[in-house]
Each structure stands twice: as structure tokens, then as C-alpha cells.
Design a protein around this motif. Structure first.
Motif, PDB file in Angstrom:
ATOM      1  N   SER A 360       0.852  -1.188   0.000  1.00 42.81           N
ATOM      2  CA  SER A 360       0.000   0.000   0.000  1.00 42.81           C
ATOM      3  C   SER A 360       0.885   1.234   0.000  1.00 42.81           C
ATOM      4  CB  SER A 360      -0.897   0.005   1.237  1.00 42.81           C
ATOM      5  OG  SER A 360      -1.605   1.230   1.343  1.00 42.81           O
ATOM      6  N   GLN A 370      -3.677   3.564   8.961  1.00 43.56           N
ATOM      7  CA  GLN A 370      -4.341   3.369   7.680  1.00 43.56           C
ATOM      8  C   GLN A 370      -3.416   2.654   6.696  1.00 43.56           C
ATOM      9  OE1 GLN A 370      -5.660   7.029   5.901  1.00 43.56           O
ATOM     10  NE2 GLN A 370      -6.729   6.012   4.204  1.00 43.56           N
ATOM     11  N   ARG A 373      -3.338  -0.998   7.687  1.00 45.02           N
ATOM     12  CA  ARG A 373      -4.605  -1.658   7.401  1.00 45.02           C
ATOM     13  C   ARG A 373      -4.750  -1.933   5.910  1.00 45.02           C
ATOM     14  NH1 ARG A 373      -7.335   1.599   9.816  1.00 45.02           N
ATOM     15  NH2 ARG A 373      -8.129   2.935   8.132  1.00 45.02           N
ATOM     16  N   GLN A 374      -4.375  -0.974   5.082  1.00 48.40           N
ATOM     17  CA  GLN A 374      -4.497  -1.167   3.635  1.00 48.40           C
ATOM     18  C   GLN A 374      -3.545  -2.256   3.138  1.00 48.40           C
ATOM     19  OE1 GLN A 374      -3.809   2.742   2.089  1.00 48.40           O
ATOM     20  NE2 GLN A 374      -5.867   3.496   2.582  1.00 48.40           N
ATOM     21  N   LEU A 377      -5.058  -5.564   4.120  1.00 48.38           N
ATOM     22  CA  LEU A 377      -6.169  -5.934   3.247  1.00 48.38           C
ATOM     23  C   LEU A 377      -5.663  -6.444   1.901  1.00 48.38           C
ATOM     24  CD1 LEU A 377      -8.637  -2.982   4.004  1.00 48.38           C
ATOM     25  CD2 LEU A 377      -8.906  -5.398   4.651  1.00 48.38           C
ATOM     26  N   TRP A 393      -2.915  -2.419  -2.910  1.00 44.66           N
ATOM     27  CA  TRP A 393      -4.217  -1.993  -2.421  1.00 44.66           C
ATOM     28  C   TRP A 393      -4.681  -0.760  -3.183  1.00 44.66           C
ATOM     29  CZ3 TRP A 393      -6.553   2.357  -0.660  1.00 44.66           C
ATOM     30  CH2 TRP A 393      -7.814   2.189  -0.059  1.00 44.66           C
ATOM     31  N   SER A 394      -5.972  -0.747  -3.464  1.00 46.94           N
ATOM     32  CA  SER A 394      -6.597   0.448  -4.025  1.00 46.94           C
ATOM     33  C   SER A 394      -8.027   0.484  -3.524  1.00 46.94           C
ATOM     34  CB  SER A 394      -6.545   0.434  -5.554  1.00 46.94           C
ATOM     35  OG  SER A 394      -7.342  -0.649  -6.057  1.00 46.94           O
ATOM     36  N   ALA A 395      -8.685   1.655  -3.678  1.00 45.62           N
ATOM     37  CA  ALA A 395     -10.069   1.777  -3.214  1.00 45.62           C
ATOM     38  C   ALA A 395     -10.974   0.790  -3.963  1.00 45.62           C
ATOM     39  CB  ALA A 395     -10.569   3.201  -3.425  1.00 45.62           C
ATOM     40  N   SER A 398      -8.120  -4.708  -5.278  1.00 40.97           N
ATOM     41  CA  SER A 398      -6.672  -4.606  -5.448  1.00 40.97           C
ATOM     42  C   SER A 398      -6.198  -5.306  -6.698  1.00 40.97           C
ATOM     43  CB  SER A 398      -5.980  -5.204  -4.220  1.00 40.97           C
ATOM     44  OG  SER A 398      -6.407  -6.538  -4.008  1.00 40.97           O
TER      45      SER A 398
END
Length: 401
Positions: A360, A370, A373-374, A377, A393-395, A398
Motif C-alpha cells: 500500500s 491506515q 490496514r491497507q 487488506l 491496495w486500491s479503493a 486490489s
């Protein structure tokens, strides 16, 4: 007695007693250090010899004279042996029996043959003045312990002055004997008081240097131990990677720096695939070797500015300052491929290691939590999508690399 009160002899004796007391305190403080034990024995032997000589002055007992002179030389020899022991050199034990034996033989002859006291003083001073030569050469040539070099030079200078003054005293004794000079009381003789005016202060200087040598070595060892303890506090003992505590401390600093200067910062979480199966089939020792193998690979690929840490179990993190997401994924993909292409071997058994990686990049207004966490994930996504891959990671969902 009045002459003694106003003579350097009394001051010299007091200085020698002070050396003996300091040597005792030094030995009690650092009993395991090489050297202080010899300096303790040597200084008190020297005091004992002088005490016997003072009793001899009153009683005129030949036995006390012989024993006193021998004990003084034995004390000096022991003191010098302490220098050799401190520097880790082979001890020239022969100087102890040779010096004292020669003095006992000549001193006994002196009383049997009713010899000349100036000649006796010359012989004693020659032996005492030559004894430090070996130690002086060793102190000047020793180079293995740079920490103690200043103090070693101080000891060498002190012993050199002591040796020179004592040999000069011996020369004056031979001179008076050869020219038949009349006998002079010790407290009135320049040649005798030469040792109290110059030789004993020089010996004090040498002992101060010995104390400094010991102190410098103890302090250097303490600093080294403190550095080792500090290193152990921030390192994982198995892999040599930073531990979780050290990582969190550095993470907070890097996040703050990245946001202050608007520089990119990436974090990767790496987890060895099927590690429990490796432990079950090959044993926990094989698992430890696999973790070490993986940690070595990651640290070889990481830059000096990166921070590689063991997060726990088979999970690791790699913090990459000044690194964009594209640069980070390229590095991590290289680690993944290299690990997969080199089968791990343990006791003639091979195991194909693989790693899942989530990465991330710190958002503009993001926090350390954050970022963690990213990355976590993204790692979960990599494992969920088949393992042995790098996920950014991306919004949106991923992306695998």
C-alpha cells in the motif's frame, strides 16, 4: 628520627602505601580483570620489603636485609608481570626467580664477606632498573588494544623514568664503591634518596596509568555491551530483522516525514505461504531455517533506506521510503520470483517456498494505522486469490502483479 621526618624517604613510603591501597581497591572493584591482581600482590610485596628494611635499620639483622631487598624486587617483578597479563601476553615468569635469586645470592655474600654497601646498592639498583625494560618495550609496541593506548603510553613513560632514575642510582653506587667514598647514612645520601625523589613518583605515575588502562578497558566493554543490548532490543533474534517494536517506532517517523515533505511512502506485508505445512512435515527447525532464508533474501533486495522487520510468526513487513507504488511492486515482485525459483533445502529435503505480498502507498492525508490496514487488506486479497502473488491496495479491488 628527625632526619626521617624531613626526608623524602617518608614521603616515598607514604606514596608506596597509597599505591598499595589503590591497587587493593582496584582489584576489589574489578576482580576479574587481568592485571590488578598482580599489581595488588606486587605493591604489597614492595611495602613488605621496605618494612623489613626499616626494621633492619634498627636491628642491623642481615636476614632482614636480605629478605627485605628480595621482597622489594619480587614486588617490582610482580607489578611488571601484571602489565604482561593485562595486555594478554605470555608472562615472563623467569624475571621473578632470576631477579630475587641474584639479589639473595649477592646480598648473602655481602654479609659473609663484609662487602661494600655502595656496591650492594649498585647491584640492587641495576637489577631493579633493568626489570622494567621488557614491559616498556611491550607497552610501546602493543597495538591490538587502541582504546588503552593513551594510558599505555603513560605507564611506559612512568616506568622509563623509574628505570632511568634507578639505573642512575646504581651508577652512583658503583662510582662511590670504586672510588672508596666514605659511608653515608641513607637519609643523607643523594644516591639513595634519588629513588624517593624520582623513582617512586615515577612508579606512582605508572600505576596511575595502569588504573587508567583498566578503566578505559572496562568502559569500552561496558559501551560495547550496551550497544549489544540495544541491538538485541530492536532485532528479532532468529532472523536478524528488526522486531515489531522497532518497526512501529520507525513507521511513525517515516509517515510524519512523508507527509511533511510530500514524499511517497510504501509499506508491504509479506507472508510465507503454507508455512504450517512446512513445519508439520519437516519440523520446526526446518521452519526456522526457512524464515532465516527468506529474511536474508529480503534484506539483500532491500535498500539501505528501507526497513525490513519481522511482524510475527511467518509474517514480515517492508517499509520503503521515497518509493512509489510502481517501484515498490517491482521490487516485491522480484523478491517473490527469486524466492519461488530457488527451492529451499533442509537436510537433503526440498520445499518450494512461496510468499504472498500486500502493498500500500500512504495516501496524502493518511496515517500509519491506515497504511498498515491497507497493506493487510491487500495481503488478505493476495492469499484469497490463490497466494504466491503481489497485490497493490486500491479503493477498488486490489490489483495483482
Amino acid at each position: 628520627m628527625e632526619q626521617l621526618y624531613f626526608s623524602p624517604m617518608l614521603l616515598g613510603i607514604c606514596l608506596l602505601v597509597a599505591i598499595a591501597l589503590c591497587a587493593t581497591a582496584l582489584y576489589c572493584t574489578v576482580p576479574n580483570e587481568p592485571g590488578p591482581g598482580f599489581w595488588l600482590a606486587g605493591s604489597w610485596s614492595l611495602i613488605g620489603g621496605i618494612a623489613l628494611f626499616l626494621v633492619f635499620v634498627v636491628t642491623r639483622s642481615p636476614v632482614l636485609n636480605v629478605l627485605g631487598n628480595a621482597l622489594q624486587l619480587a614486588g617490582e617483578a610482580l607489578f611488571l608481570l601484571g602489565v604482561f597479563r593485562f595486555l594478554g601476553q605470555r608472562l615472563p615468569w623467569w624475571i621473578l626467580p632470576v631477579s630475587t635469586g641474584a639479589m639473595v645470592a649477592f646480598n648473602s655474600w655481602y654479609w659473609i664477606a663484609n662487602g661494600n654497601s655502595d656496591l650492594l646498592m649498585g647491584v640492587y639498583s641495576s637489577i631493579a632498573g633493568l626489570l622494567p625494560i621488557q614491559a616498556i618495550v611491550l607497552l610501546l609496541r602493543e597495538s591490538r588494544d587502541p582504546v588503552t593506548r593513551p594510558a599505555r603510553l603513560l605507564v611506559a613513560v612512568g616506568l622509563l623514568i623509574y628505570s632511568s632514575a634507578t639505573l642512575l642510582r646504581g651508577y652512583l653506587g658503583y662510582h662511590d664503591w670504586w672510588h672508596g667514598e666514605p659511608y653515608v647514612q641513607p637519609y643523607e645520601s643523594f644516591s639513595y634518596l634519588l629513588s624517593y625523589n624520582f623513582a617512586i613518583p615515577a612508579l606512582v605515575l605508572g600505576f596511575v596509568g595502569c588504573c587508567l588502562m583498566t578503566t578505559q578497558r572496562v568502559l569500552a566493554r561496558s559501551r560495547q555491551l550496551a550497544e549489544q543490548l540495544q541491538e538485541q532490543a530492536i532485532r528479532d533474534p532468529l532472523t536478524g530483522a528488526f522486531n515489531r517494536r522497532a518497526f512501529h517506532r520507525q513507521l511513525a517517523d517515516e509517515v510524519a516525514r512523508s507527509q511533511r515533505y510530500q514524499r511517497p511512502l510504501c509499506l508491504a506485508m509479506l507472508d510465507l505461504d503454507h508455512f504450517k505445512q512446512l513445519n508439520d512435515q519437516l519440523g520446526h527447525q526446518a521452519g526456522d531455517h526457512a524464515l532465516q532464508h527468506f529474511a536474508d533474501l529480503c534484506q539483500q533486495q532491500a535498500r539501505h533506506s528501507d526497513l525490513f522487520a519481522r511482524f510475527g510468526g511467518e509474517e514480515f513487513v517492508l517499509l520503503m521510503p521515497e518509493t512509489t507504488a510502481d517501484q515498490a511492486t517491482a521490487t516485491l515482485e522480484r523478491i517473490r520470483q527469486q524466492l519461488a525459483s530457488q527451492p529451499f533445502r533442509y537436510q537433503q529435503q526440498a520445499w518450494g517456498l512461496a510468499v504472498s505480498i500486500g502493498v500500500s502507498q500512504l495516501p496524502a492525508e493518511g496515517s500509519a494505522d491506515q497504511l498498515l490496514r491497507q497493506a493487510d487488506l491487500a495481503l488478505y486479497e493476495a492469499k484469497n486469490q490463490g497466494r504466491n502473488q503481489v497485490r497493490l491496495w486500491s479503493a477498488s479491488p486490489s490489483v495483482a502483479y
